[in-house]
Design a protein around this motif. Sequence first.
Motif, mmCIF file in Angstrom:
data_model
loop_
_atom_site.group_PDB
_atom_site.id
_atom_site.type_symbol
_atom_site.label_atom_id
_atom_site.label_comp_id
_atom_site.label_asym_id
_atom_site.label_seq_id
_atom_site.Cartn_x
_atom_site.Cartn_y
_atom_site.Cartn_z
ATOM 1 N N ARG A 1 0.806 -1.225 0.000
ATOM 2 C CA ARG A 1 0.000 0.000 0.000
ATOM 3 C C ARG A 1 0.842 1.280 0.000
ATOM 4 O O ARG A 1 0.359 2.356 -0.370
ATOM 5 C CB ARG A 1 -0.931 -0.010 1.224
ATOM 6 N N ILE B 1 3.550 -8.745 -0.837
ATOM 7 C CA ILE B 1 2.118 -9.047 -0.682
ATOM 8 C C ILE B 1 1.905 -9.995 0.499
ATOM 9 O O ILE B 1 0.848 -9.990 1.124
ATOM 10 C CB ILE B 1 1.551 -9.698 -1.973
ATOM 11 N N VAL B 2 2.878 -10.832 0.778
ATOM 12 C CA VAL B 2 2.712 -11.831 1.842
ATOM 13 C C VAL B 2 2.844 -11.111 3.186
ATOM 14 O O VAL B 2 3.930 -10.691 3.578
ATOM 15 C CB VAL B 2 3.737 -12.975 1.703
ATOM 16 N N GLY C 1 0.788 -3.452 7.978
ATOM 17 C CA GLY C 1 -0.520 -2.965 8.410
ATOM 18 C C GLY C 1 -0.895 -3.480 9.787
ATOM 19 O O GLY C 1 -0.172 -4.276 10.399
ATOM 20 N N ASP C 2 -2.064 -3.034 10.289
ATOM 21 C CA ASP C 2 -2.557 -3.479 11.598
ATOM 22 C C ASP C 2 -2.830 -4.989 11.591
ATOM 23 O O ASP C 2 -2.524 -5.702 12.545
ATOM 24 C CB ASP C 2 -3.820 -2.707 11.996
ATOM 25 N N ALA D 1 -1.363 -7.221 9.919
ATOM 26 C CA ALA D 1 -0.092 -7.963 9.878
ATOM 27 C C ALA D 1 0.481 -8.209 11.267
ATOM 28 O O ALA D 1 1.274 -9.130 11.462
ATOM 29 C CB ALA D 1 0.924 -7.185 9.035
ATOM 30 N N GLU E 1 0.375 -11.701 12.687
ATOM 31 C CA GLU E 1 1.177 -12.766 12.078
ATOM 32 C C GLU E 1 2.399 -13.083 12.941
ATOM 33 O O GLU E 1 2.985 -12.182 13.546
ATOM 34 C CB GLU E 1 1.688 -12.318 10.695
ATOM 35 N N GLN F 1 1.301 0.747 9.974
ATOM 36 C CA GLN F 1 0.308 1.742 9.538
ATOM 37 C C GLN F 1 -1.054 1.142 9.894
ATOM 38 O O GLN F 1 -1.555 0.252 9.238
ATOM 39 C CB GLN F 1 0.479 2.141 8.061
ATOM 40 N N ASN G 1 -4.528 1.369 9.744
ATOM 41 C CA ASN G 1 -5.567 2.083 8.980
ATOM 42 C C ASN G 1 -6.964 1.604 9.343
ATOM 43 O O ASN G 1 -7.917 1.798 8.598
ATOM 44 C CB ASN G 1 -5.308 1.959 7.471
ATOM 45 N N TRP H 1 -8.486 -1.223 9.435
ATOM 46 C CA TRP H 1 -9.074 -2.427 8.849
ATOM 47 C C TRP H 1 -8.014 -3.336 8.217
ATOM 48 O O TRP H 1 -7.029 -2.851 7.669
ATOM 49 C CB TRP H 1 -10.088 -2.050 7.754
ATOM 50 N N ILE I 1 -8.659 -5.827 5.458
ATOM 51 C CA ILE I 1 -9.810 -6.102 4.570
ATOM 52 C C ILE I 1 -11.077 -5.824 5.407
ATOM 53 O O ILE I 1 -11.285 -4.668 5.791
ATOM 54 C CB ILE I 1 -9.787 -7.520 3.944
ATOM 55 N N HIS J 1 -10.222 -1.806 0.254
ATOM 56 C CA HIS J 1 -8.974 -2.532 0.537
ATOM 57 C C HIS J 1 -8.153 -2.667 -0.747
ATOM 58 O O HIS J 1 -6.984 -2.336 -0.794
ATOM 59 C CB HIS J 1 -9.283 -3.906 1.127
HETATM 60 C C1 LIG Z 1 0.338 -14.331 4.848
HETATM 61 C C2 LIG Z 1 -0.857 -13.745 4.185
HETATM 62 N N1 LIG Z 1 -2.091 -14.076 4.616
HETATM 63 C C3 LIG Z 1 -3.186 -13.544 4.045
HETATM 64 C C4 LIG Z 1 -3.074 -12.690 2.991
HETATM 65 C C5 LIG Z 1 -4.318 -12.092 2.333
HETATM 66 N N2 LIG Z 1 -4.423 -10.680 2.691
HETATM 67 C C6 LIG Z 1 -4.065 -9.724 1.825
HETATM 68 S S1 LIG Z 1 -4.233 -8.194 2.476
HETATM 69 C C7 LIG Z 1 -4.794 -8.792 3.942
HETATM 70 C C8 LIG Z 1 -5.153 -7.858 5.055
HETATM 71 C C9 LIG Z 1 -4.002 -7.045 5.544
HETATM 72 O O1 LIG Z 1 -4.428 -6.023 6.414
HETATM 73 P P1 LIG Z 1 -3.422 -5.037 7.068
HETATM 74 O O2 LIG Z 1 -2.217 -5.746 7.562
HETATM 75 O O3 LIG Z 1 -4.179 -4.243 8.074
HETATM 76 O O4 LIG Z 1 -2.932 -4.122 5.862
HETATM 77 P P2 LIG Z 1 -3.803 -3.100 4.966
HETATM 78 O O5 LIG Z 1 -4.275 -3.875 3.777
HETATM 79 O O6 LIG Z 1 -4.926 -2.601 5.795
HETATM 80 O O7 LIG Z 1 -2.852 -2.024 4.561
HETATM 81 C C10 LIG Z 1 -4.853 -10.179 3.899
HETATM 82 C C11 LIG Z 1 -5.329 -11.012 5.013
HETATM 83 C C12 LIG Z 1 -1.777 -12.377 2.531
HETATM 84 N N3 LIG Z 1 -1.574 -11.551 1.520
HETATM 85 N N4 LIG Z 1 -0.691 -12.911 3.150
#
Ligand SMILES: Cc1ncc(C[n+]2csc(CCOP(=O)(O)OP(=O)(O)O)c2C)c(N)n1
Length: 355
Positions: free
Chosen positions: A91, A128-129, A158-159, A161, A164, A186, A188, A190, A192, A257
């Motif tokens: 993002r 992306i992961v 992100g929040d 993340a 994990e 960051q 934000n 949400w 998703i 998202h």
């Molecule tokens: C390890 C992993 N699990 C699931 C996904 C699917 N996925 C993509 S974006 C997302 C949500 C992430 O939210 P956040 O960390 O808050 O970041 P934001 O998109 O809000 O910037 C998920 C679960 C992924 N990309 N990687």
Amino acid sequence: MTIQQVDSGMTAYQLLDIEGNLVGPMPNLSAQELLKLYRSMHLGRTLSNKIIALQRQGRATTFGSLAGQEATAVGLAAPMQAQDWLATSYREIASLVVRGVPISTLVYSFRGFTPAYPPDIRCMPIQIVIATQMLHAVGLGMAAKIKGDTSVAVGVCGDGATSEGDFNEALNFAGVFQVPVVLVVQNNGWAISVPRSQQSAAPTLAARGAGFGVPSVLVDGNDILAVYDVMQKALARARAGDGPTLVETLTYRMGAHTTADDPTRYRDAAEVEAWRAKDPLARFKRFLLQRDLLSEEQDQQLIASVEDEINRASEEGLAMPAPAPDAFFDYMTDNLTPRLQEQRADLLRFAQQDK
Ligand SMILES: Cc1ncc(C[n+]2csc(CCOP(=O)(O)OP(=O)(O)O)c2C)c(N)n1
Ligand SMILES: [Mg+2]
């Protein structure tokens, strides 16, 4: 503001209120530097809107909007030095622009192709992961520490993340080995469709730092001056050998998202409207107008020049030739195993049939 003080307070550090009034000590930034921050924020929003438009036309891949988060994205990157490393999620495209990744290269990457960033730019390709880039950042910081150079690494996630394992492992390693790294969340609101309230029972995500012995800061993520100030101090701490910092920026994702998402299905329009009043660009514009650093006319000119720059860079990125369908094998390993050679030949046969 010192990082140690904010650690115990956990109210979001702010330098600009939502009316654009300065409510704390002004960071040491020239008029030119302030305007550059403002322009970079506009570049981020305009580029984000452009890629969404290209996706709608079938000319770009799925894309996650940056709108609303420009102060965080620009503020985290602007105080970094040339030798520092940046590992972002998908993002924070404005952070990459600030660091010098060409906009045309970013547009090319959102056509689904692996971009070649200029090597001296020291940005990792977008990740992306979720949360893995936090480990990459810690690894880059650790390498710098072992080599004894002065670079600091910044990781951004992100929040969502923060739930994990990778995020927590990154914090733990950074704390134990006093890695020169700044880990930025960051927040934000949400992940998703999962709200922050369901992500963690901790009162703040910055509070996670304490459990790992990592000092942390909670900052208003829509306040460019506060984000810049906090990052500058966290980078200086790391560079001086004083170890890692966790930074949580409170911001809001105004858009969907990604282009594959419909946020009206899970969040309240009133919430979005409440955050609209905290728009980071409008807030900073008010500050610049109040201080006579910008006029309405100059603002219009700036916006027009940003649009022009984005449109020209997009045309360039769209005109770049697509890589050969089997090019990714070249990045995989030096010597392809017989099995991989077979797969490559298969892929080329398939691509040929498709023509
Ligand atoms: C390890 C992993 N699990 C699931 C996904 C699917 N996925 C993509 S974006 C997302 C949500 C992430 O939210 P956040 O960390 O808050 O970041 P934001 O998109 O809000 O910037 C998920 C679960 C992924 N990309 N990687
Ligand atoms: Mg999020």
